[in-house]
Design an enzyme around this catalytic site. Structure first.
Site, PDB file in Angstrom:
ATOM      1  N   CYS A 133       0.831  -1.209   0.000  1.00  0.00           N
ATOM      2  CA  CYS A 133       0.000   0.000   0.000  1.00  0.00           C
ATOM      3  C   CYS A 133       0.866   1.260   0.000  1.00  0.00           C
ATOM      4  O   CYS A 133       0.514   2.274  -0.611  1.00  0.00           O
ATOM      5  CB  CYS A 133      -0.918   0.008   1.215  1.00  0.00           C
ATOM      6  SG  CYS A 133      -2.328  -1.122   1.111  1.00  0.00           S
ATOM      7  N   CYS A 241      -5.508   1.398   4.341  1.00  0.00           N
ATOM      8  CA  CYS A 241      -4.388   1.336   3.402  1.00  0.00           C
ATOM      9  C   CYS A 241      -3.279   2.312   3.760  1.00  0.00           C
ATOM     10  O   CYS A 241      -2.177   2.241   3.212  1.00  0.00           O
ATOM     11  CB  CYS A 241      -4.868   1.603   1.980  1.00  0.00           C
ATOM     12  SG  CYS A 241      -5.648   3.207   1.757  1.00  0.00           S
TER      13      CYS A 241
END
EC number: 1.8.4.10
Length: 253
Positions: A133, A241
């Protein structure tokens, strides 16, 4: 429209001076009971071309795109293309672009999937989802937002415990600019009512128990009774994320 840097105020400027924490709290309090498009209109009036809207083409974001189109249609709208998005996400992008005659700015990672695999190994998301991420979302966003003074998101307090204290207007310490969350106090029911009232194109995966849609490898269907974000990073000790919580996620080699 292409990715670019725009002329703008310094981050957090309000006219010719920075907003104080107290002023941000007062502005946020003022807008809690206002309609989301009023927040967007205020942001556009204060920041002009140095405000940008983030869009993942989930249902909250397509509603915001429509609202923004009503009050400030020239405002930049971008999406993070991780190269791992669902085909339905790209299709929703194209349908929304056609419906509103709007071009979305594509923000991509520094590394292709092939380059990432060479540097960090195949399927990094399985071994270190945070690092993946960071490479494909957080760091591209950090570079992109340097060209702006305020950004707007579709996050809502109702979505998850990690977002329960989201305010309509707040200072983003991670990226160093003002953050507008016009839907913070709206329910999912209110967002869907707006979408249906205005016949806004939305991702058909929402009709198949995908309330939150991210990258293909890290998204699954949500089962009855589960949290709306339970389908993201299922089985991992991860719920975000890294775009919204504080703290930097760095590349790892």
């Amino acid at each position: 429209m292409s990715n670019r840097t725009v002329d703008n105020h310094s981050p957090g400027d309000f006219g010719e001076r920075p907003l104080s924490p107290g002023e941000i709290r007062q502005i946020s309090k003022k807008f809690r009971e206002k309609d989301p498009w009023e927040v967007l209109r205020w942001g556009a009036e204060q920041f002009g071309k140095s405000m940008v809207l983030a869009c993942s083409f989930g249902y909250e974001d397509v509603a915001l795109v429509h609202m923004l189109h009503r009050v400030a249609p020239e405002t930049d709208i971008f999406y993070l293309d991780t190269d791992l998005l669902f085909p339905e996400t790209y299709e929703t992008r194209d349908r929304l672009a056609k419906a509103l005659d709007k071009t979305f700015i594509r923000v991509r990672p520094e590394y292709s999937l092939e380059e990432q695999a060479k540097l960090w190994g195949e399927e990094l998301w399985k071994r270190d989802a945070n690092a993946c991420c960071g490479i494909r979302k957080v760091n591209p966003l950090r570079r992109f937002l340097k060209g702006y003074s305020a950004w707007c998101t579709g996050i809502r307090r109702e979505q998850s415990p990690t977002r329960a204290h989201t305010e309509v207007v707040e200072w983003d310490h991670q990226f160093g600019l003002l953050k507008l969350n016009p839907l913070a106090y709206w329910s999912a029911k209110e967002v869907w009512a707006y979408i249906r009232e205005h016949n806004i194109p939305y991702n058909p995966m929402h009709d198949r128990r995908y309330p939150s849609i991210g990258c293909v490898p890290c998204t699954r269907q949500v089962q009855p009774g589960e949290d709306s974000r339970a389908g993201r990073w299922s089985g991992m000790d991860k719920t975000e994320c890294g775009l919204h919580p504080s703290g930097e996620i760095k590349d790892r080699r």
